[in-house]
Design an enzyme around this catalytic site. Structure first.
Site, PDB file in Angstrom:
ATOM      1  N   LYS A  69       3.209   1.228  -0.742  1.00 49.13           N
ATOM      2  CA  LYS A  69       2.788   1.385  -2.145  1.00 49.13           C
ATOM      3  C   LYS A  69       3.459   2.614  -2.755  1.00 49.13           C
ATOM      4  CE  LYS A  69      -1.398  -1.093  -1.142  1.00 49.13           C
ATOM      5  NZ  LYS A  69      -2.738  -1.101  -0.600  1.00 49.13           N
ATOM      6  N   GLN A 113      -7.745   2.559   0.001  1.00 45.04           N
ATOM      7  CA  GLN A 113      -7.195   1.638   1.000  1.00 45.04           C
ATOM      8  C   GLN A 113      -8.321   1.126   1.902  1.00 45.04           C
ATOM      9  OE1 GLN A 113      -3.893   0.524   1.207  1.00 45.04           O
ATOM     10  NE2 GLN A 113      -4.806  -0.913   2.665  1.00 45.04           N
ATOM     11  N   ASP A 136      -7.080  -2.573  -7.833  1.00 48.69           N
ATOM     12  CA  ASP A 136      -7.171  -3.596  -6.787  1.00 48.69           C
ATOM     13  C   ASP A 136      -7.881  -4.845  -7.314  1.00 48.69           C
ATOM     14  OD1 ASP A 136      -5.927  -3.436  -4.355  1.00 48.69           O
ATOM     15  OD2 ASP A 136      -7.420  -2.111  -3.448  1.00 48.69           O
TER      16      ASP A 136
END
Ligand code: NAP
Length: 310
Positions: A69, A113, A136
């Site tokens: 990322k 994460q 997300d």
């Protein structure tokens, strides 16, 4: 693409009958647009979009995902602020960090994460992220919008799969699609995107309690496999000309590799040799688009917060 295709087939000893749906070229075309959007944001607001990345602990797969990322973020020119915290970080410490990032106007997106260590509730953490910065797309708010067919920040893997299908012009309207796996991060949001008005696929969502799975898969134009079991799905379970999207990523021990493991998908790729199927590879498939979609979500969140169309 042809050169890459030949190389893959040579390495895997495959004939060229099946087609490989590479994500790299999909990503390349998306990255061109992303760079333009980053520049537009910079012109309008005199700074790049900013992503806050939070990682707890040092799980190998999570470290790799975060590093991918950061790498793509650097390539397109966004800024990232990294919070690499010890695994023992308490839930309340993490929630306080999220609160402060929610209230920080210079932060456009927040990514925690997953998976989180067992002592922390993922639901609580996901719900705490401001829905405007939920890049997300996992928050109940964004999932709710998605379920209603309204504009939302969409979970990245599901969004990335839609981009692959669109790029390769896979017909979806009126087609039958089977998704194997009903997780909140892949299968469920994907079922909503594919059955949405305007996309118009007829979707069957299967899971571990589905009886006679092949009854659905053998009859489907598109099969999406998100189970997490290497080589779970093979050509005997699909139509000869199916489009097969492999979401699975499993690390399998392999002493012949320097790093001690190899990555395997859920699809037995080579079983589709000599079929007319189109299959995404692993690696080089859905995973590539997951990180690309994250950057699309960041840009969308950044513009929306400023009241500008993305
Ligand atoms: P998950 O939360 O563990 O969900 C797995 C799903 O598979 C569940 O719905 C489960 O059914 C179903 N399932 C398990 N065994 C089955 C069987 N024998 N037959 C039919 N269905 C079965 O997994 P996930 O998070 O969705 O991830 C799935 C895979 O995708 C993993 O390998 C993960 O690493 C990978 N992944 C890849 C990306 C990417 O960017 N490429 C992103 C996310 C995930 P139940 O609901 O009944 O338990």
């Amino acid at each position: 693409m042809k050169k890459e295709l030949r190389k893959t087939f040579k390495n895997a000893n495959l004939s060229v009958d099946m087609r490989v749906l590479y994500a790299k070229e999909v990503q390349e075309s998306t990255v061109v647009e992303l760079k333009k959007e980053v520049r537009r944001f910079g012109h309008l607001f005199s700074r790049p979009p900013l992503l806050a990345l939070i990682l707890l602990g040092s799980d190998g797969a999570s470290v790799t995902y975060v590093s991918n990322k950061r790498k793509l973020g650097d390539e397109i020119g966004i800024e990232h602020r990294d919070f690499f915290l010890p695994e023992e970080t308490s839930e309340s410490e993490l929630l306080s960090l999220i609160d402060s990032l929610n209230g920080d106007d210079s932060v456009d997106g927040i990514l925690v994460q997953l998976p989180l260590p067992k002592h922390i509730s993922e639901e609580k953490v996901i719900s705490r992220i401001s829905h405007e910065k939920d890049v997300d797309g996992f928050s109940p708010y964004n999932m709710g919008l998605l379920a209603l067919g309204e504009e939302a920040l969409v979970p990245c893997t599901a969004k990335g799969i839609m981009t692959i299908l669109e790029y390769y012009k896979v017909p979806l309207s009126g087609k039958s699609v089977t998704i194997i796996g009903r997780s909140n991060i892949v299968g469920r949001p994907l079922s909503l995107l594919l059955s949405k008005k305007g996309v118009d696929a007829t979707v069957t969502l299967c899971h571990s309690k589905t009886k006679d799975l092949e009854r659905y898969t053998k009859d489907s134009d598109v099969v999406i496999v998100a189970v997490g079991r290497p080589k779970y799905f093979d050509s005997s379970m699909a139509k000869n000309d199916a489009v097969v999207i492999d979401v699975g990523i499993t690390r399998v021990s392999d002493s012949s590799r320097k790093r001690g493991y190899r990555i395997e998908g859920d699809v037995d790729f080579s079983s589709f040799e000599n079929t007319d199927a189109m299959v995404t590879p692993v690696p080089g498939g859905v995973g590539v688009m997951t990180v690309t979609s994250l950057m699309e979500n960041l840009l969308k969140a950044a513009f929306l917060r400023k009241g500008v169309e993305a």
